[in-house]
Write an enzyme that holds these catalytic residues in place. Structure first.
Site, short mmCIF file in Angstrom:
data_model
loop_
_atom_site.label_atom_id
_atom_site.label_comp_id
_atom_site.label_asym_id
_atom_site.label_seq_id
_atom_site.Cartn_x
_atom_site.Cartn_y
_atom_site.Cartn_z
N THR A 73 7.86 -5.81 0.03
CA THR A 73 7.14 -6.12 1.27
C THR A 73 7.69 -7.40 1.89
O THR A 73 7.92 -7.47 3.11
CB THR A 73 5.62 -6.23 1.00
OG1 THR A 73 5.18 -4.96 0.52
CG2 THR A 73 4.84 -6.59 2.24
N ASN A 151 7.93 7.77 -0.65
CA ASN A 151 7.08 7.55 -1.83
C ASN A 151 6.03 8.63 -2.03
O ASN A 151 5.58 8.87 -3.14
CB ASN A 151 6.41 6.17 -1.76
CG ASN A 151 5.85 5.85 -0.39
OD1 ASN A 151 6.57 5.86 0.61
ND2 ASN A 151 4.57 5.59 -0.33
N GLN A 179 12.15 3.53 -3.77
CA GLN A 179 11.83 4.66 -4.66
C GLN A 179 13.05 5.25 -5.37
O GLN A 179 12.91 6.19 -6.15
CB GLN A 179 11.09 5.75 -3.88
CG GLN A 179 9.68 5.36 -3.44
CD GLN A 179 8.71 5.18 -4.61
OE1 GLN A 179 8.93 5.70 -5.71
NE2 GLN A 179 7.64 4.43 -4.39
N SER A 199 12.36 -3.15 -5.17
CA SER A 199 11.15 -3.72 -5.77
C SER A 199 11.18 -3.42 -7.27
O SER A 199 11.22 -2.26 -7.67
CB SER A 199 9.91 -3.08 -5.13
OG SER A 199 8.76 -3.54 -5.78
N ALA A 200 11.13 -4.47 -8.10
CA ALA A 200 11.32 -4.31 -9.55
C ALA A 200 10.28 -3.40 -10.20
O ALA A 200 10.60 -2.63 -11.11
CB ALA A 200 11.29 -5.68 -10.23
N HIS A 201 9.01 -3.47 -9.72
CA HIS A 201 7.96 -2.73 -10.45
C HIS A 201 8.04 -1.23 -10.26
O HIS A 201 7.31 -0.48 -10.90
CB HIS A 201 6.57 -3.28 -10.13
CG HIS A 201 6.01 -2.90 -8.77
ND1 HIS A 201 5.13 -1.86 -8.62
CD2 HIS A 201 6.19 -3.43 -7.54
CE1 HIS A 201 4.77 -1.79 -7.33
NE2 HIS A 201 5.41 -2.71 -6.66
N CYS A 326 -5.65 4.67 0.20
CA CYS A 326 -7.00 4.18 0.02
C CYS A 326 -7.01 2.68 0.29
O CYS A 326 -6.30 1.94 -0.37
CB CYS A 326 -7.44 4.46 -1.40
SG CYS A 326 -9.19 4.24 -1.63
N1 PLP Z 1 8.59 0.70 0.25
C1 PLP Z 1 8.24 1.77 -0.47
C2 PLP Z 1 8.89 3.10 -0.20
C3 PLP Z 1 7.24 1.67 -1.44
O1 PLP Z 1 6.88 2.75 -2.16
C4 PLP Z 1 6.62 0.39 -1.66
C5 PLP Z 1 5.53 0.25 -2.65
O2 PLP Z 1 4.63 1.08 -2.73
C6 PLP Z 1 7.04 -0.70 -0.89
C7 PLP Z 1 8.02 -0.50 0.05
C8 PLP Z 1 6.43 -2.07 -1.09
O3 PLP Z 1 6.86 -2.61 -2.32
P1 PLP Z 1 6.20 -3.93 -3.01
O4 PLP Z 1 5.10 -3.41 -3.85
O5 PLP Z 1 7.30 -4.51 -3.83
O6 PLP Z 1 5.80 -4.84 -1.94
#
Ligand code: PLP
Length: 404
Positions: A73, A151, A179, A199-201, A326
């Site tokens: 983000t 996603n 993703q 995004s690492a997680h 949600c």
């Molecule tokens: N972009 C996509 C396609 C995502 O699935 C997500 C997270 O759900 C994000 C961006 C945002 O990632 P972060 O949780 O690292 O802010």
């Protein structure tokens, strides 16, 4: 899973990989400030630079073009909201026109702002190339943000083709690649992207850490998007999150290894979908005819409401998510399905099952058993309504679902 639960929500977040967890601990122990020149500082910096190389390798890029952030983000906001891309030489006072896909993540849609052009998609979720060409032809430098994979549906966009169109028009191509790691190969140069966001997680790393990877030294930010001590080569101020970054690096290395097992994911996903179709012949699997991530199934069964189904799955020990977002306690209809023109019952009933490298058939069949019980209950409910002679009520229920 050890807990006896079936975790089938890997697109929301992934379990922390054991090797990444060890790297986080190592990062916590390397307590020095990476900007300090003494031994403690140098030890922390060494961990960070190792991770930078590993993250670059994940996307076929170079370490010096990786900027660590607090997640995707923040990375997206840096590129879109701050309007600092160097390619077109513009800054906040005279920002690029921003063009984004209608099915982008909320972070992209929000950061793009209300003046952004939203590019439509078709019923499968593909970007409308003609709309892209037309929007680019309207003139002025453009920053285009399209995700490599969605996603919710798992649909994979033809980024190479899209990036070629954007480049030809002199635009800047940002790709949300959140993703993709561990599921499909990523190569920033062959994709033709100017910047990738990670995004690492989402690939076994810790939460709260991500990165922008620029294609080369030419496509970096014109100035810092977080002002401070000049860290991250002057692009993002603030002492770096060494534990998070170290965890991300190791997770990136593991995600590259995981690609070798992508075929196993496809087999498990396909087996799940075949059982799903046998269980509910009227099931709709969203974007089934398109190229999808190997781990994602978004489906809806007529008469099964996603909000109630999620609770039933959870009570049965199965973690899945709905296609609807949600927030603040309210279930909103998915803007992705909305943009794809999905019928009301699909929007109201979309359930996402997303698997990962450690998912077992046992977990997946637990999900199927839970669904079977829910369908039986639904069948019984329908039968008792019919027995009570309420055909009109049933028709009304269906109409309401279509309108949702
Ligand atoms: N972009 C996509 C396609 C995502 O699935 C997500 C997270 O759900 C994000 C961006 C945002 O990632 P972060 O949780 O690292 O802010």
């Amino acid at each position: 899973m050890a807990s006896g639960r079936a975790y089938l929500d890997w697109n929301a977040t992934t379990p922390l990989h054991a090797a990444a967890k060890a790297a986080v601990v190592e990062g916590l122990e390397a307590f020095g400030n990476p900007s300090s020149i003494h031994a403690e500082g140098r030890a922390a910096r060494a961990l960070m630079e190792k991770a930078r190389t590993e993250v670059a390798a994940l996307v076929g890029g170079e370490a010096e073009n990786v900027v660590f952030t607090s997640g995707a983000t923040e990375a997206i906001n840096a590129l879109l909201a701050a309007g600092l891309c160097a390619t077109c030489g513009l800054d906040r006072e005279t920002p690029c026109r921003v063009l984004v896909g209608a099915t982008e993540h909320a972070a992209v849609l929000a950061a793009a702002g209300s003046a952004a052009t939203i590019l439509p998609v078709d019923g499968e979720g593909w970007i409308d190339m003609e709309a892209l060409r037309a929007a680019l032809a309207r003139g002025g430098p453009a920053l285009v943000a399209i995700q490599i994979a969605n996603n919710e549906t798992g649909l994979i966009q033809p980024i190479r083709e899209i990036a070629a169109i954007v480049r030809e028009a002199g635009g800047f191509m940002m790709v949300d690649a959140v993703q993709a790691p561990g599921k499909i190969p990523l190569d920033i140069k062959s994709l033709g992207a100017d910047a990738l966001v990670l995004s690492a997680h989402k690939f076994g790393g810790p939460k709260g850490v991500g990165a922008i990877v620029f294609r080369d030294g030419e496509t970096r930010l014109a100035r810092a998007f977080i002002l401070g001590g000049g860290q991250e080569r002057g692009q993002r101020g603030g002492t770096e999150n060494i534990p998070g970054i170290a965890g991300m690096g190791v997770a990136a290395r593991e995600a590259v290894q995981a690609l070798a097992d992508a075929e196993k994911l496809i087999q498990l996903r396909d087996r799940f979908e075949n059982h799903l179709k046998a269980l509910a012949p009227d099931v709709e699997i969203v974007s089934q005819r398109a190229l999808r991530l190997p781990n994602t199934t978004l489906f809806a069964v007529p008469g099964l409401a996603a909000d109630k189904a999620l609770i039933a799955f959870d009570l049965d020990g199965v973690a899945v998510s709905s296609g609807s977002a949600c927030s603040s306690g309210k279930v909103k209809t998915s803007h992705v399905l909305e943009a794809m023109g999905a019928p009301g019952w699909v929007k109201a009933g979309a359930i996402r099952v997303s698997i990962g490298p450690t998912t077992t058939w046992d977990e997946v069949s637990r999900c199927l058993s839970s669904l079977e019980r829910q369908l039986l209950r639904r069948g019984k409910a329908k039968t008792s309504e019919v027995a009570a002679g309420s055909h009109e009520d049933l028709a009304a229920t269906k109409n309401n679902a279509d309108a949702a």
